[in-house]
Design a protein around this motif. Structure first.
Motif, PDB file in Angstrom:
ATOM      1  N   THR A   1       0.848  -1.176   0.000  1.00 44.33           N
ATOM      2  CA  THR A   1       0.000   0.000   0.000  1.00 44.33           C
ATOM      3  C   THR A   1       0.892   1.238   0.000  1.00 44.33           C
ATOM      4  O   THR A   1       2.076   1.154  -0.306  1.00 44.33           O
ATOM      5  CB  THR A   1      -0.920  -0.034   1.226  1.00 44.33           C
ATOM      6  N   ARG A   2       0.328   2.389   0.382  1.00 40.45           N
ATOM      7  CA  ARG A   2       1.073   3.646   0.195  1.00 40.45           C
ATOM      8  C   ARG A   2       2.410   3.661   0.924  1.00 40.45           C
ATOM      9  O   ARG A   2       3.363   4.268   0.450  1.00 40.45           O
ATOM     10  CB  ARG A   2       0.222   4.837   0.619  1.00 40.45           C
ATOM     11  N   MET A   3       2.515   2.976   2.083  1.00 40.07           N
ATOM     12  CA  MET A   3       3.778   2.994   2.818  1.00 40.07           C
ATOM     13  C   MET A   3       4.921   2.374   2.013  1.00 40.07           C
ATOM     14  O   MET A   3       6.095   2.679   2.239  1.00 40.07           O
ATOM     15  CB  MET A   3       3.634   2.242   4.146  1.00 40.07           C
ATOM     16  N   ALA A   4       4.581   1.501   1.064  1.00 42.10           N
ATOM     17  CA  ALA A   4       5.617   0.799   0.299  1.00 42.10           C
ATOM     18  C   ALA A   4       6.408   1.734  -0.597  1.00 42.10           C
ATOM     19  O   ALA A   4       7.486   1.366  -1.070  1.00 42.10           O
ATOM     20  CB  ALA A   4       4.982  -0.315  -0.535  1.00 42.10           C
ATOM     21  N   VAL A   5       5.906   2.960  -0.830  1.00 44.32           N
ATOM     22  CA  VAL A   5       6.652   3.886  -1.689  1.00 44.32           C
ATOM     23  C   VAL A   5       8.002   4.234  -1.063  1.00 44.32           C
ATOM     24  O   VAL A   5       8.944   4.620  -1.756  1.00 44.32           O
ATOM     25  CB  VAL A   5       5.825   5.161  -1.969  1.00 44.32           C
ATOM     26  N   PHE A   6       8.128   4.052   0.276  1.00 41.97           N
ATOM     27  CA  PHE A   6       9.387   4.350   0.965  1.00 41.97           C
ATOM     28  C   PHE A   6      10.249   3.112   1.172  1.00 41.97           C
ATOM     29  O   PHE A   6      11.266   3.191   1.864  1.00 41.97           O
ATOM     30  CB  PHE A   6       9.093   4.981   2.326  1.00 41.97           C
ATOM     31  N   ALA A   7       9.874   1.977   0.596  1.00 37.59           N
ATOM     32  CA  ALA A   7      10.695   0.777   0.757  1.00 37.59           C
ATOM     33  C   ALA A   7      12.094   1.030   0.199  1.00 37.59           C
ATOM     34  O   ALA A   7      12.264   1.717  -0.814  1.00 37.59           O
ATOM     35  CB  ALA A   7      10.049  -0.403   0.031  1.00 37.59           C
ATOM     36  N   SER A   8      13.091   0.467   0.882  1.00 38.31           N
ATOM     37  CA  SER A   8      14.469   0.586   0.395  1.00 38.31           C
ATOM     38  C   SER A   8      14.663  -0.425  -0.720  1.00 38.31           C
ATOM     39  O   SER A   8      14.708  -1.624  -0.493  1.00 38.31           O
ATOM     40  CB  SER A   8      15.452   0.318   1.537  1.00 38.31           C
ATOM     41  N   LEU A   9      14.738   0.088  -1.953  1.00 34.72           N
ATOM     42  CA  LEU A   9      14.849  -0.764  -3.140  1.00 34.72           C
ATOM     43  C   LEU A   9      16.028  -0.274  -3.979  1.00 34.72           C
ATOM     44  O   LEU A   9      15.856   0.503  -4.919  1.00 34.72           O
ATOM     45  CB  LEU A   9      13.544  -0.710  -3.951  1.00 34.72           C
ATOM     46  N   PRO A  10      17.227  -0.736  -3.679  1.00 36.44           N
ATOM     47  CA  PRO A  10      18.409  -0.225  -4.398  1.00 36.44           C
ATOM     48  C   PRO A  10      18.405  -0.545  -5.884  1.00 36.44           C
ATOM     49  O   PRO A  10      19.034   0.175  -6.669  1.00 36.44           O
ATOM     50  CB  PRO A  10      19.581  -0.902  -3.682  1.00 36.44           C
ATOM     51  N   GLY A  11      17.718  -1.613  -6.296  1.00 39.80           N
ATOM     52  CA  GLY A  11      17.715  -1.983  -7.709  1.00 39.80           C
ATOM     53  C   GLY A  11      16.419  -1.629  -8.427  1.00 39.80           C
ATOM     54  O   GLY A  11      16.094  -2.241  -9.450  1.00 39.80           O
ATOM     55  N   LEU A  12      15.684  -0.633  -7.930  1.00 39.58           N
ATOM     56  CA  LEU A  12      14.357  -0.319  -8.471  1.00 39.58           C
ATOM     57  C   LEU A  12      14.423   0.062  -9.946  1.00 39.58           C
ATOM     58  O   LEU A  12      15.155   0.966 -10.339  1.00 39.58           O
ATOM     59  CB  LEU A  12      13.746   0.829  -7.661  1.00 39.58           C
ATOM     60  N   ARG A  13      13.608  -0.652 -10.757  1.00 42.42           N
ATOM     61  CA  ARG A  13      13.558  -0.374 -12.195  1.00 42.42           C
ATOM     62  C   ARG A  13      12.139  -0.087 -12.696  1.00 42.42           C
ATOM     63  O   ARG A  13      11.966   0.446 -13.781  1.00 42.42           O
ATOM     64  CB  ARG A  13      14.112  -1.560 -12.992  1.00 42.42           C
ATOM     65  N   LEU A  14      11.122  -0.450 -11.894  1.00 38.54           N
ATOM     66  CA  LEU A  14       9.740  -0.269 -12.346  1.00 38.54           C
ATOM     67  C   LEU A  14       8.850  -0.031 -11.131  1.00 38.54           C
ATOM     68  O   LEU A  14       8.976  -0.706 -10.114  1.00 38.54           O
ATOM     69  CB  LEU A  14       9.250  -1.510 -13.104  1.00 38.54           C
ATOM     70  N   ILE A  15       7.936   0.958 -11.249  1.00 36.04           N
ATOM     71  CA  ILE A  15       6.919   1.213 -10.234  1.00 36.04           C
ATOM     72  C   ILE A  15       5.553   1.162 -10.904  1.00 36.04           C
ATOM     73  O   ILE A  15       5.334   1.815 -11.932  1.00 36.04           O
ATOM     74  CB  ILE A  15       7.106   2.586  -9.560  1.00 36.04           C
ATOM     75  N   VAL A  16       4.653   0.383 -10.322  1.00 38.45           N
ATOM     76  CA  VAL A  16       3.267   0.310 -10.790  1.00 38.45           C
ATOM     77  C   VAL A  16       2.382   0.852  -9.676  1.00 38.45           C
ATOM     78  O   VAL A  16       2.488   0.427  -8.525  1.00 38.45           O
ATOM     79  CB  VAL A  16       2.859  -1.132 -11.126  1.00 38.45           C
TER      80      VAL A  16
END
Length: 703
Positions: free
Chosen positions: A248-263
Motif C-alpha cells: 500500500t502507500r507505505m511501500a513507496v518508501f521501501a528501500s529498493l536499491p535496484g528499483l527499475r519499475l513502479i506500478v
C-alpha cells in the motif's frame, strides 16, 4: 569530544515542533557513511537515527556533543536515492526530515538491539532455490500487447487507462517480468490502494514469478502485517533478495536499491494520500522517485484522477508538447466481454420510502433464481445514521463530536464513527422519556435485513433460500473475516453481496451479473469540488465488478447490468456513467475547474488548527495569516479566512482550517517554507494557549 572523534549529522524523530532542527550532531570514533542506521541518545532515551549527507551542524556554544551509542551492523547503508526521496518528501510536505525518515522504516528497527537485528538477518537469508528457466505467460490481447510494447520502448511515465476487466494486471505482470529480466539485481514496486487487495494480487504475482525466482522473491508491505513480518519484508527488499514488493502507500518508501519499475494500480484512489503525520501522496512520490531513480512508472486506472488525466493529454496543434505522461488506452474487456448496461431508476416515481425499487428487486430475484450473483453498494455502514425521537426531536448526537452516533442494530449500540464512543441504545428517549424513538436513514445492516425479508419467497435453482452476505468495516473486524467472506463470494456460496466501497475496488468477482447503487445521491451536492469525481469513480469501479467473465456471461445468455437508484437521473454524473464515458465526464469536470481556477489548474494547501475551543483554533489561524502579510512570497498566494471543518468537533477537540491557493506550485512552496518560522513563533505566543496542534496539508484531497 576527543580529537579522534568525528562529527556526524544524524536524522532522528524529534518531538513535533521541538525546534531541534532536521539534523543533530553526534560524535563517532570513525567516519560513518551516509545512510548508516545508528542508535543515538536523545534526552533520556536512546533512539534510532540515520546518518545523513553533508557536514554535521556546528554545536551551539556550551553544548556537549554526545556519542553515537551503536551502529546496526550487517545492514547496508540506505542509498542516496532513498535519502533524496525522504528529503524531498519532508521539504514538499512541510515536515521534519527525521519524522519522515524514521516513519519510513519498520517499527522493529527502532526497538530491536543490534544483536537481535543480526539474528533476523541470518534467519531471513533463504536457502538457494532451483528456479525454472521460463515463466508461463498468457497470450496478450492486441490492446495489451500495444500497451506493453509502448511501455518497453518509451521512457514514460505512463497512464494506463483501461476499462474494468481490460486486463491491466496482466500488463503489469508482463512489464515486471521484462524489468526483472533486464538485470540480475532489478527490482519492481507494485502498489495497491487497499490492504484487502494485497493478498489477491500477491497470489497472482507469486504464481507467476515464484517458479522462476523463488517464493522469497515476492514480499508484501502494508500496515496489516505484524511488526516482525514488515521487518522481514523490508530487510529482503533492502538486501535485494526480494525482487518484487507489493504494498500500500507505505511501500513507496521501501528501500529498493535496484528499483527499475513502479506500478501504481487504481492510481485515482484517495487511499494513496496519507491522512496523519506527513500527509504525502504515495502516487505523486512514486512519480518523483521513478524520475530520480531511473525507474519507469505506470499509473493504472479505469477512472484516472483528473490530475493524471490532465497530465496525460495528447499533443494537439494548440499544445504540441501534450501532457507529461504518455496515455495508453485499453477500452475493451478481455474475452470480448461487454461492459454492463446502466439502468437509472427515478426514485421520484417509486413508492415512497421504498428501500429497493420494485423493478430492481425483481431483477435481483431473477438473478437469484438463475443462480447468478448480485452486488448492492451502499456507502454507509451501520443500521441507520441516526436515532430520532418523534416527540421532542432528540437525536443520537455524539457528546464529544459534531456528528450523530450511528445505530447498530445487531449489537444494540450507538457508535460514533469519528471518536469511537460506543453506548447502549436507550430504552426510551433520554430527553423526554418517550418510547417512540426510530431510526432515520439506512445503512448496510438495514439493507441486509430488509433484503432478506424481500427475497424470502425467492429460491435458488437448487430450491434453497437466497444467501446474503454483508461486507463492510463492521463485518470484517475479526482477523481473516474479509478473506473468508470474499472466498464465499468467489466460490458461488453467496447470491447477494451487500457492502460499502470496500467491495467496489479491484475484486475479480466472476459470477456477478448485476450491480446496484442504492443511495448515491448524497455526494452530488457536496461542498467539496472533488465529490463528483469520487462518486463517478466509485460507480464506474462498482459497475466493473459485473460481467467480468465473458465465458460465464455467454453461457448465462443475459446481459450484465448496473442499476442506479437516484432522485436526479439526468445529473451529468449519471449521464456519463450510462455511456461508460469517462473522457466526456473528465472533459466536463476539467472545464468547470479551469473556469473556477481549481486543481489541476491551481495548487492548494490547508493549514489546520486543533484547539479546546473554536475561538482559539481560528484565532491562531488569523494570527498566522496576519504574520504572513509581511512575507514577499505572499504576492503569488491567496489566503482565505479560517473556517470550521465540516465536522468541527471530534473527541472534544475543535478543528478549523485555512485554505491557501496559488497558480504556481513553486510559489506556494516558497511561501510555505518562508511561513514555517512564523507559524512556530505564532504557536509559541501565550495568546494562543489552548491550541493543541497545527499542521500543513499540501495538495489536500478534501476541503
Amino acid at each position: 569530544m576527543s580529537d579522534a572523534s568525528h562529527l556526524v549529522p544524524v536524522a532522528v524523530h524529534a518531538p513535533v515542533h521541538s525546534g531541534l532542527g532536521d539534523l543533530l550532531s553526534y560524535a563517532s570514533p570513525e567516519p560513518l557513511p551516509p545512510g548508516t542506521l545508528v542508535r543515538v541518545p536523545l534526552g533520556a532515551r536512546e533512539v534510532l537515527g540515520v546518518v545523513w549527507d553533508g557536514a554535521a551542524p556546528p554545536p551551539a556554544a556550551g553544548v556537549e556533543i554526545r556519542a553515537v551509542a551503536g551502529v546496526l551492523e550487517g545492514l547496508a547503508p540506505l542509498d542516496a536515492h532513498w535519502r533524496r526521496l525522504v528529503a524531498f518528501t519532508a521539504r514538499y510536505y512541510q515536515r521534519s526530515l527525521g519524522e519522515v525518515a524514521l516513519a519510513a522504516l519498520p517499527p522493529q528497527l527502532r526497538t530491536l538491539s543490534a544483536e537481535q537485528i543480526a539474528r533476523r538477518l541470518r534467519r531471513s537469508t533463504p536457502a538457494p532455490e532451483v528456479a525454472a528457466e521460463t515463466i508461463e505467460n498468457v497470450v496478450l490481447s492486441a490492446e495489451q500487447e500495444s500497451a506493453r510494447a509502448q511501455i518497453a520502448s518509451e521512457p514514460g511515465p505512463f497512464l494506463l487507462f483501461g476499462s474494468t476487466g481490460s486486463g491491466k494486471t496482466e500488463v503489469y505482470l508482463r512489464c515486471v517480468q521484462e524489468a526483472l529480466a533486464a538485470a540480475p539485481d532489478a527490482q519492481a514496486l507494485v502498489m495497491v490502494p487497499e490492504i484487502n487487495l494485497t493478498p489477491q494480487l500477491e497470489e497472482r504475482f507469486r504464481a507467476r514469478f515464484a517458479p522462476r525466482f523463488g517464493a522469497a522473491a515476492v514480499v508484501a508491505l502494508h500496515s496489516g502485517m505484524t511488526h516482525a513480518q514488515r521487518l522481514a519484508s523490508w530487510l529482503a527488499a533492502h538486501a535485494g533478495r526480494a525482487r518484487i514488493v507489493l504494498g500500500t502507500r507505505m511501500a513507496v518508501f521501501a528501500s529498493l536499491p535496484g528499483l527499475r519499475l513502479i506500478v501504481v494500480d487504481e492510481e485515482h484512489d484517495p487511499s494513496y494520500k496519507q491522512q496523519e503525520g506527513a500527509r504525502y501522496s504515495a502516487r505523486d512520490l512514486a512519480l518523483w522517485r521513478g524520475r530520480t531513480q531511473g525507474a519507469k512508472v505506470i499509473l493504472g486506472s479505469a477512472t484516472p484522477s483528473l490530475e493524471s488525466w490532465h497530465a496525460s493529454l495528447p499533443a494537439t496543434p494548440e499544445d504540441p508538447a501534450g501532457g507529461r505522461y504518455l496515455r495508453l488506452h485499453m477500452p475493451s474487456r478481455i474475452g470480448a466481454g461487454a461492459l454492463p448496461r446502466v439502468r437509472r431508476v427515478d426514485m421520484n416515481q417509486q413508492p415512497r420510502r421504498s428501500v429497493l425499487s420494485p423493478p430492481l428487486l425483481a431483477a435481483i430475484a431473477e438473478r437469484v433464481a438463475r443462480g447468478e450473483q448480485s452486488m448492492l453498494l451502499l456507502n454507509r455502514r451501520g443500521y441507520a445514521p441516526v436515532l430520532h425521537c418523534a416527540d421532542c426531536d432528540w437525536k443520537s448526537d455524539c457528546p464529544h463530536c459534531s456528528a450523530h452516533q450511528v445505530f447498530h442494530k445487531l449489537d444494540r449500540t450507538l457508535r460514533c464513527h469519528h471518536c469511537g464512543l460506543t453506548q447502549r441504545v436507550p430504552r426510551a428517549c433520554p430527553a423526554c422519556g418517550s418510547l417512540d424513538i426510530v431510526p432515520i436513514g439506512r445503512g448496510t445492516e438495514q439493507l441486509e435485513e430488509q433484503l432478506a425479508e424481500l427475497l424470502a419467497p425467492v429460491l435458488r435453482p437448487d430450491g434453497t433460500p437466497a444467501r446474503i452476505v454483508r461486507i463492510d468495516a463492521d463485518s470484517t473486524r475479526a482477523k481473516g473475516a474479509l478473506q473468508s467472506q470474499l472466498a464465499q463470494v468467489h466460490a458461488g456460496e453467496v447470491d447477494v453481496l451487500v457492502g460499502t466501497q470496500m467491495i467496489a475496488k479491484g475484486h475479480d468477482f466472476r459470477r456477478i451479473t448485476l450491480v446496484a447503487a442504492v443511495q448515491p445521491d448524497g455526494a452530488l451536492f457536496s461542498s467539496d469540488f472533488r465529490a463528483p469525481e469520487r462518486l463517478f469513480a466509485l460507480l464506474m469501479q462498482a459497475a466493473g465488478r459485473a460481467g467480468r467473465d465473458a465465458a460465464y456471461m455467454a453461457v448465462q445468455g443475459t446481459p450484465c447490468e448496473m442499476w442506479v437508484q437516484t432522485s436526479h437521473p439526468r445529473h451529468p454524473v449519471f449521464e456519463a456513467l450510462k455511456r461508460h464515458d469517462y473522457p466526456a465526464f473528465a472533459a466536463q469536470q476539467l472545464q468547470e475547474r479551469a473556469a473556477a481556477g481549481l486543481p489541476p489548474f491551481s495548487f492548494q494547501a490547508l493549514v489546520r488548527a486543533d484547539a479546546r475551543t473554536q475561538d482559539v483554533a481560528q484565532g491562531f489561524l488569523r494570527a498566522a495569516s496576519e504574520a504572513a502579510q509581511a512575507l514577499p512570497e505572499l504576492a503569488q498566494v491567496t489566503l482565505y479566512p479560517p473556517v470550521p471543518l465540516a465536522i468541527q468537533r471530534v473527541a472534544n477537540v475543535e478543528r478549523a482550517q485555512m485554505l491557501l491557493e496559488s497558480q504556481h506550485r513553486t510559489a506556494l512552496q516558497r511561501f510555505l517554507a518562508a511561513w514555517q518560522p512564523l507559524l512556530h513563533a505564532t504557536r509559541a505566543d501565550p495568546a494562543h494557549k489552548g491550541l493543541i496542534r497545527w499542521l500543513i496539508d499540501v495538495d489536500p484531497l478534501a476541503i
